[in-house]
Design an enzyme around this catalytic site. Structure first.
Site, short mmCIF file in Angstrom:
data_model
loop_
_atom_site.label_atom_id
_atom_site.label_comp_id
_atom_site.label_asym_id
_atom_site.label_seq_id
_atom_site.Cartn_x
_atom_site.Cartn_y
_atom_site.Cartn_z
N SER A 1 25.60 78.44 43.85
CA SER A 1 24.70 78.02 42.74
C SER A 1 23.35 78.66 42.88
O SER A 1 22.41 78.41 41.89
CB SER A 1 24.56 76.49 43.26
OG SER A 1 23.57 76.22 44.45
N LYS B 1 18.20 74.10 46.60
CA LYS B 1 18.04 74.28 45.17
C LYS B 1 16.51 74.85 45.02
O LYS B 1 15.82 74.77 46.21
CB LYS B 1 17.96 73.16 44.38
CG LYS B 1 19.40 72.55 44.40
CD LYS B 1 20.26 73.17 43.37
CE LYS B 1 21.76 72.42 43.37
NZ LYS B 1 22.78 73.66 43.84
#
Lengths: 175, 166
Positions: free
Chosen positions: A43, A91
């Protein structure tokens, strides 16, 4: 016999003493100051794990820097996953509280990040489970700020805090 | 002389760090004494009652419906809230007061819990800000220490009709 028993006793005592000092100090250090963690998944490509599944990066997570829940746009942070409390996710912070952000695939086209929340996204758009699917996350779930890649050695570097220019907030709330 | 003073200082610093770390581990993983303020949990917990909270059931995912928990406020991570768990993930919840004619329902999403205060008229809780992530829960309150007249385990919810049926 008596002498050997005394020796065992002394040894045991010293062991206990060291144990009760070392374990709490180590746990507190890992909780409050810094720890290391391996990044799994695609990701955050290309910033982390650029080779996909062939190698996984080890990053340094700085807890001390986020003790007052202060993050900046562009920082790479780790959070407790809102969907699965036993999992941590890593993230990039895209927007802070009060910002209006143009989403990518969220149910609303524009979102105003509420108070005490942040908007996080993975760098690998479309292959990341991030705020575009679960919405803004509460700052209370913030875990640490990822500052360096430690392993593999040829990738050793500082993780720069950069915000992709196309992901700038539409409107910011700066005091 | 100087060496003695230095040694003493070092020993003091070392002991401070050691006991600080032990205290951190205890408060983080075992539990501690908490003072609750605010009217949202009346009559179970009055303003400025002192209670005992344990953090073990959070680490082992043992939080159940009806437990009173301390959680970080979703809108301000530095402050804590104290509410009762009404629904776990997948439960169907009434989002407004049940006396209303129009009832609206919502499902608690995965990894979230539904919190409500016992004082339904005077509580800012999940009916206002929605379900909160499980990761915000800090600990479970189970024992009241002060006032002495109320010493003991905490009472069940006075609003048992708010729990989901299934």
């Amino acid at each position: 016999m008596a002498q050997s028993q005394g020796w065992v006793k002394r040894y045991f005592k010293a062991f206990c003493k060291g144990f009760f000092v070392a374990v709490p100090v180590a746990v507190t250090f890992l909780d409050q100051v810094a720890c290391v963690a391996r990044v799994e998944g695609a990701s955050m490509q290309p910033s982390l794990n650029p080779d996909g599944s062939r190698s996984s990066d080890v990053v340094l997570l700085n807890h001390w820097e986020v003790r007052n829940f202060k993050v900046h746009r562009g920082d790479i942070v780790s959070l407790v996953s809102p969907k699965n409390p036993g999992q941590k996710i890593i993230k990039r912070v895209i927007a802070l509280e009060g910002d209006i952000i143009k989403t990518m695939g969220h149910k609303n086209r524009y979102v105003k990040v509420p108070r005490g929340h942040i908007w996080v996204e993975g760098d690998h758009h479309g292959h990341s489970f991030d705020s575009n699917s679960f919405g803004p996350v509460s700052l209370g779930l913030l875990h640490a700020h990822a500052t360096h890649i430690l392993w593999p050695p040829e990738r050793w570097r500082r993780l720069e805090s950069v915000l992709p220019p196309e992901r700038l907030p539409v409107q910011t709330e700066d005091k | 002389m100087l060496r003695g003073v230095l040694g003493k200082t070092f020993r003091l610093v070392g002991y401070t760090i050691q006991y600080g770390c032990i205290a951190h581990c205890a408060f983080e993983y075992v539990g501690g004494v908490v003072m609750c303020s605010g009217p949202s949990m009346e009559p179970t917990i009055q303003n400025s009652d002192i209670v005992f909270a344990e953090n073990l059931s959070r680490h082992f995912y043992g939080i159940q419906r009806g437990d009173i928990v301390i959680a970080k406020s979703p809108s301000d991570p530095k402050s804590n809230i104290c509410k009762r768990v009404i629904g776990l993930e997948g439960d169907k919840m009434l989002t407004n007061s049940s006396s209303n004619f129009f009832k609206s329902h919502s499902y608690v999403p995965m990894g979230h819990v539904w919190l409500e205060g016992d004082n339904l008229q005077n509580s800012t809780d999940s009916r206002y800000y929605g379900p909160i992530p499980y990761g915000l829960i800090r600990g479970r309150i189970f024992f009241k220490i002060w006032p002495l007249s109320d010493f003991g385990f905490l009472r069940d919810s006075p609003n048992s009709h708010r729990f989901s049926d299934d």
